[in-house]
Design an enzyme around this catalytic site. Structure first.
Site, mmCIF file in Angstrom:
data_model
loop_
_atom_site.group_PDB
_atom_site.id
_atom_site.type_symbol
_atom_site.label_atom_id
_atom_site.label_comp_id
_atom_site.label_asym_id
_atom_site.label_seq_id
_atom_site.Cartn_x
_atom_site.Cartn_y
_atom_site.Cartn_z
ATOM 1 C CG PHE A 184 -2.252 0.659 0.979
ATOM 2 C CD1 PHE A 184 -3.048 0.357 -0.129
ATOM 3 C CD2 PHE A 184 -2.716 1.620 1.872
ATOM 4 C CE1 PHE A 184 -4.258 1.000 -0.336
ATOM 5 C CE2 PHE A 184 -3.926 2.269 1.675
ATOM 6 C CZ PHE A 184 -4.709 1.957 0.562
ATOM 7 C CE LYS A 207 11.296 -2.487 -12.378
ATOM 8 N NZ LYS A 207 10.258 -1.503 -12.127
ATOM 9 C CD GLU A 257 0.771 -2.640 -20.597
ATOM 10 O OE1 GLU A 257 1.972 -2.488 -20.863
ATOM 11 O OE2 GLU A 257 -0.069 -3.054 -21.418
ATOM 12 C CB VAL A 278 7.601 -3.231 -19.525
ATOM 13 C CG1 VAL A 278 8.499 -2.659 -20.607
ATOM 14 C CG2 VAL A 278 8.099 -4.600 -19.096
ATOM 15 N N GLY A 316 13.145 13.607 -6.707
ATOM 16 C CA GLY A 316 12.516 12.318 -6.451
ATOM 17 C C GLY A 316 12.506 11.388 -7.661
ATOM 18 C CE LYS A 334 11.371 -0.506 -16.231
ATOM 19 N NZ LYS A 334 11.696 0.925 -16.157
HETATM 20 N N1 LIG Z 1 6.360 3.860 -8.195
HETATM 21 C C1 LIG Z 1 6.444 3.659 -9.511
HETATM 22 O O1 LIG Z 1 6.432 4.605 -10.285
HETATM 23 C C2 LIG Z 1 6.557 2.260 -10.055
HETATM 24 C C3 LIG Z 1 6.544 2.073 -11.443
HETATM 25 C C4 LIG Z 1 6.596 0.779 -11.983
HETATM 26 C C5 LIG Z 1 6.680 -0.285 -11.102
HETATM 27 N N2 LIG Z 1 6.727 -0.088 -9.761
HETATM 28 C C6 LIG Z 1 6.812 -1.232 -8.876
HETATM 29 O O2 LIG Z 1 5.619 -1.333 -8.127
HETATM 30 C C7 LIG Z 1 5.888 -1.854 -6.832
HETATM 31 C C8 LIG Z 1 5.391 -0.888 -5.791
HETATM 32 O O3 LIG Z 1 6.044 0.349 -5.944
HETATM 33 P P1 LIG Z 1 5.756 1.587 -5.003
HETATM 34 O O4 LIG Z 1 6.400 2.752 -5.633
HETATM 35 O O5 LIG Z 1 4.326 1.626 -4.663
HETATM 36 O O6 LIG Z 1 6.604 1.173 -3.707
HETATM 37 P P2 LIG Z 1 6.484 1.784 -2.247
HETATM 38 O O7 LIG Z 1 5.890 3.138 -2.282
HETATM 39 O O8 LIG Z 1 7.789 1.577 -1.586
HETATM 40 O O9 LIG Z 1 5.407 0.842 -1.526
HETATM 41 C C9 LIG Z 1 5.643 -0.493 -1.229
HETATM 42 C C10 LIG Z 1 4.505 -1.008 -0.380
HETATM 43 O O10 LIG Z 1 4.702 -2.405 -0.157
HETATM 44 C C11 LIG Z 1 4.614 -2.663 1.243
HETATM 45 N N3 LIG Z 1 5.448 -3.809 1.582
HETATM 46 C C12 LIG Z 1 6.758 -3.853 1.859
HETATM 47 N N4 LIG Z 1 7.141 -5.099 2.148
HETATM 48 C C13 LIG Z 1 6.038 -5.858 2.060
HETATM 49 C C14 LIG Z 1 5.772 -7.231 2.289
HETATM 50 N N5 LIG Z 1 6.755 -8.078 2.623
HETATM 51 N N6 LIG Z 1 4.514 -7.674 2.124
HETATM 52 C C15 LIG Z 1 3.515 -6.821 1.803
HETATM 53 N N7 LIG Z 1 3.705 -5.517 1.590
HETATM 54 C C16 LIG Z 1 4.953 -5.042 1.724
HETATM 55 C C17 LIG Z 1 5.069 -1.404 1.913
HETATM 56 O O11 LIG Z 1 4.583 -1.405 3.225
HETATM 57 P P3 LIG Z 1 4.763 -0.175 4.228
HETATM 58 O O12 LIG Z 1 3.812 0.868 3.723
HETATM 59 O O13 LIG Z 1 4.357 -0.749 5.519
HETATM 60 O O14 LIG Z 1 6.192 0.223 4.166
HETATM 61 C C18 LIG Z 1 4.455 -0.351 1.011
HETATM 62 O O15 LIG Z 1 3.116 -0.135 1.368
HETATM 63 C C19 LIG Z 1 7.387 -2.089 -6.773
HETATM 64 O O16 LIG Z 1 7.652 -3.423 -7.077
HETATM 65 C C20 LIG Z 1 7.914 -1.165 -7.844
HETATM 66 O O17 LIG Z 1 9.130 -1.640 -8.387
HETATM 67 C C21 LIG Z 1 6.653 1.180 -9.227
#
Ligand SMILES: NC(=O)c1ccc[n+]([C@@H]2O[C@H](COP(=O)([O-])OP(=O)(O)OC[C@H]3O[C@@H](n4cnc5c(N)ncnc54)[C@H](OP(=O)(O)O)[C@@H]3O)[C@@H](O)[C@H]2O)c1
Lengths: 162, 328
Positions: free
Chosen positions: B8, B111, B135, B138, B193, B211
């Protein structure tokens, strides 16, 4: 190539036009009136650079214009490729780097521009190599990749459309 | 269709907000973060959970775990958006396996599992007659997988190449346009950021390479892994090198390329004409798909961000809704 045409006003333009139309570049023109063929025919020798694969189109355009092509000399292709090298080019014997390409006999370093950095910083160099054909350019690029690996350069190549 | 969201953070909250704000026929029935979870088979109050997360750092209560959620019957689709682990894929890989084996669809932006275990997960989904969609893994918001699998279905893809990492593209754009040094541009990207505190994955080309692995396996069934990709990052590119390219109306961008016929899978800084459609600014991503029937298609868009990544996740969810219908 050697051409034969009527010696009348505007004729030279009708030879030059098709060459420039296909994106060619005329390097030299020698024309002489051949005494043996009488007064009204002109012999023309043209040396030009034209884009790869456009020779046939050029010849048929000459035919359409009733210009007689007597002889097409040695057809030589020219391919150029630029790369950028980042690293300690000077401290790693730059003339050796150039020589590795020039000594192949099929490719040569055509242009080099270097930006000198602060002392001990890596320099950036744009190198253009040229050769008669694509295959040889690729062989030369492979040599440069090896040199880059051995001397610790970063080699940046051009994105090629296939 | 009932959704469980694992993770989340930026993406998970983005997905929840869209589902809460739109009439998509989707209901969120479970949410988990790293320390807590919450389940309600009849639908959760998303606004309240978002508030709770902001206030306490937890979306639910510590006594409900991810495992409780995944093994429950309270959901139809698992949205797996927890952090990426590129080496093991865990714990996300385990979550995805368990959900697929239990007959649930999975949509992920992660990924790690998709790059590491594509074949296994794909087969597991097929065996259980459910869908695995990725989707968002990548190029963020760009509908690249959808375009390839559906939009130009029937085409043979002969080559794929493009800008797959927004952080690197931002740094190179700033070096080219402002003459910043690599270090200065990286610092700026961090402040905005766009780059992580540890930018290794991005600047060394590893993120882009992951990717490519996903694409190689998903588009061509190549069975590739990260070690099969030739990778050169941007951390040694100099401002002078870019200036040399710019003198000839060219520039330098980090290009990822898959060219199966020539056995090329690589990520490397490349010289590219400034007029080329792949020369996009700042954090944008761009991909050219070369095909036999359709010719070349270039897609450009945002590669990351909360709502942008959520967009790709939502599109996957709605695709599943349309293909499989509601189960309840
Ligand atoms: N942000 C982007 O633009 C983007 C783009 C493409 C792909 N992604 C991918 O999408 C995924 C999420 O990205 P994000 O930016 O949302 O990351 P994020 O803001 O760091 O959020 C990660 C979330 O996962 C939770 N988490 C951590 N360890 C966990 C576990 N063991 N079990 C369940 N939940 C857990 C965290 O919990 P807490 O809140 O308690 O810390 C946090 O809520 C990643 O794999 C990232 O590589 C992100």
């Amino acid at each position: 190539m050697k051409l034969e045409m009527k010696d009348s006003p505007g004729q030279l333009v009708s030879v030059i036009q098709p060459i420039s139309d296909i994106g060619g570049n005329i390097l030299s023109v020698i024309h002489e009136r051949d005494p043996e063929t009488g007064g009204d025919l002109l012999d023309l020798q043209i040396m030009c650079e034209i884009p790869e694969g456009s020779l046939d189109a050029l010849l048929s355009e000459f035919r359409r214009r009733e210009i007689n092509v007597l002889r097409v000399g040695e057809e030589r292709l020219l391919v150029r490729r630029s790369i950028i090298l980042i690293g300690h080019l000077i401290h790693t014997n730059i003339s050796d780097t150039i020589d590795r390409i020039d000594s192949t006999g099929y490719a040569e370093v055509h242009e080099l521009s270097m930006v000198m950095p602060a002392i001990n910083e890596p320099s950036s160099t744009r190198m253009t190599i040229k050769s008669d054909c694509l295959k040889d350019i690729n062989r030369a690029l492979a040599i440069l990749r090896d040199v880059a690996r051995d001397k610790g350069f970063l080699i940046i190549e051009s994105l090629e459309g296939n | 269709m009932r959704i469980a969201i694992i993770g989340f953070g930026s993406v998970g909250r983005g997905v929840a907000e869209v589902i809460a704000a739109k009439t998509t026929g989707l209901i969120i029935t479970a949410v988990a973060d790293s320390r807590s979870g919450i389940i309600d088979g009849s639908g959760l109050d998303i606004a309240a959970i978002l508030r709770n997360k902001q206030a306490t750092g937890m979306c639910g209560t510590p006594d409900i775990t991810v495992s409780d959620i995944i093994s429950s019957d309270a959901y139809d689709v698992l949205v797996e958006v927890s952090p990426t682990n590129a080496e093991t894929g865990e714990p996300a890989l385990g979550y995805i396996r368990q959900a697929l084996a239990g007959g649930k669809h999975v949509v992920t932006s992660n990924k790690g599992p998709v790059a590491l275990k594509f074949e296994e997960l794909h087969a597991l989904a097929a065996d259980n007659n459910v869908s695995l969609r990725y989707e968002a893994t990548v190029c963020g918001a760009i509908p690249l997988m959808h375009t390839i699998k559906h939009g130009i279905a029937g085409n043979e893809i002969t080559r794929l190449y493009g800008v797959f990492n927004g952080t690197c593209n931002y740094i190179l754009t700033r070096m080219a346009e402002e003459g910043l040094t690599y270090q200065q541009a990286l610092l700026e990207a961090r402040e905005l950021g766009y780059a992580e505190a540890d930018p290794t994955y991005d600047v060394q080309g590893i993120d882009a390479a992951i990717k490519l692995v996903i694409l190689a396996n998903a588009v061509w069934g190549m069975k590739k892994s990260l070690s099969d990709v030739d990778i050169i990052g941007i951390d040694r590119v100099t401002t002078a090198a870019i200036a040399l390219a710019e003198r000839e109306d060219q520039t330098i961008r980090l290009i990822g390329e898959i060219d199966p016929a020539n056995e090329i899978i690589r990520v490397s800084p490349s010289i590219i004409p400034k007029s080329h459609p792949l020369v996009v600014r700042d954090t944008l991503n761009a991909v050219t798909i070369e095909t036999l029937l359709a010719g070349e298609i270039t897609l450009i868009g945002k590669g990351a961000g909360s709502s942008e990544t959520a967009s790709a996740v939502i599109a996957d969810l709605l695709f599943i809704r349309d293909c499989y219908g509601r189960r309840d």
